[in-house]
Design a protein around this motif. Sequence first.
Motif, PDB file in Angstrom:
ATOM      1  N   ILE A 144       4.480  10.236  31.383  1.00 37.18           N
ATOM      2  CA  ILE A 144       5.578  10.056  30.437  1.00 37.18           C
ATOM      3  C   ILE A 144       6.903  10.104  31.190  1.00 37.18           C
ATOM      4  O   ILE A 144       7.184  11.061  31.909  1.00 37.18           O
ATOM      5  N   HIS A 146      10.276  16.971  24.042  1.00 40.74           N
ATOM      6  CA  HIS A 146      10.431  15.656  24.655  1.00 40.74           C
ATOM      7  C   HIS A 146       9.623  14.610  23.881  1.00 40.74           C
ATOM      8  O   HIS A 146      10.118  13.513  23.606  1.00 40.74           O
ATOM      9  N   LEU A 147       8.394  14.974  23.509  1.00 38.88           N
ATOM     10  CA  LEU A 147       7.545  14.051  22.759  1.00 38.88           C
ATOM     11  C   LEU A 147       8.096  13.807  21.353  1.00 38.88           C
ATOM     12  O   LEU A 147       8.052  12.683  20.852  1.00 38.88           O
ATOM     13  N   GLN A 175      10.945  11.364  21.660  1.00 36.64           N
ATOM     14  CA  GLN A 175      10.441  10.014  21.880  1.00 36.64           C
ATOM     15  C   GLN A 175       9.931   9.421  20.570  1.00 36.64           C
ATOM     16  O   GLN A 175      10.125   8.245  20.298  1.00 36.64           O
ATOM     17  N   GLN A 176       9.260  10.236  19.772  1.00 35.31           N
ATOM     18  CA  GLN A 176       8.705   9.787  18.491  1.00 35.31           C
ATOM     19  C   GLN A 176       9.834   9.352  17.556  1.00 35.31           C
ATOM     20  O   GLN A 176       9.712   8.349  16.858  1.00 35.31           O
ATOM     21  N   LYS A 236      12.658   8.099  18.346  1.00 34.81           N
ATOM     22  CA  LYS A 236      13.259   6.839  18.812  1.00 34.81           C
ATOM     23  C   LYS A 236      12.462   5.621  18.353  1.00 34.81           C
ATOM     24  O   LYS A 236      12.981   4.526  18.320  1.00 34.81           O
ATOM     25  N   GLN A 237      11.189   5.827  18.048  1.00 33.86           N
ATOM     26  CA  GLN A 237      10.314   4.689  17.689  1.00 33.86           C
ATOM     27  C   GLN A 237      10.489   4.286  16.251  1.00 33.86           C
ATOM     28  O   GLN A 237      10.914   4.923  15.400  1.00 33.86           O
TER      29      GLN A 237
END
Length: 149
Positions: free
Chosen positions: A73, A141-142, A145-146, A148-149
């Motif tokens: 990642i 962090h995950l 990222q989620q 942003k999707q």
Amino acid sequence: MALRACGFIIFRRLASCVPPPDNIEYLLLQTSYGEHHWTPPKGHVDPGEDDLTTALRETREEAGLGVEHLRVIDGFLQELRYEVRGRPKEVLYWLAELRDPGTAVTLSDEHQDYRWARLEEACTLARYKDLQDTLRAAHKHLEAQQEKQ
């Protein structure tokens, strides 16, 4: 000079009706020596070896998971500093997703057990605050990222 080790915080996403990020589990290995503590796969840097190569080699040796099983990642690297038997130690952790959540883990003699655990259970198993903080940072962090999707 500090001892240097490198490894991965490995996670998998479960296919379930549980929404992200609650569908994430982290891999922890229980050592077969000492206090039988739980840790992500990691190990010492060999002479002439770069840090990421060390993390990949150690993950294959300790958990049977190679580069073909993992997706590194972007944007996550944590450095921990602590003492082991009076000597300074540095540990670098990257974050990697298990491509196929059903991939088997194969332990080396260095470990006696492994567990996939959601964040809070992983933090309880980890025991050490700096490792708990690293697991929580990986989870954040995950989550980011989620979003942003």
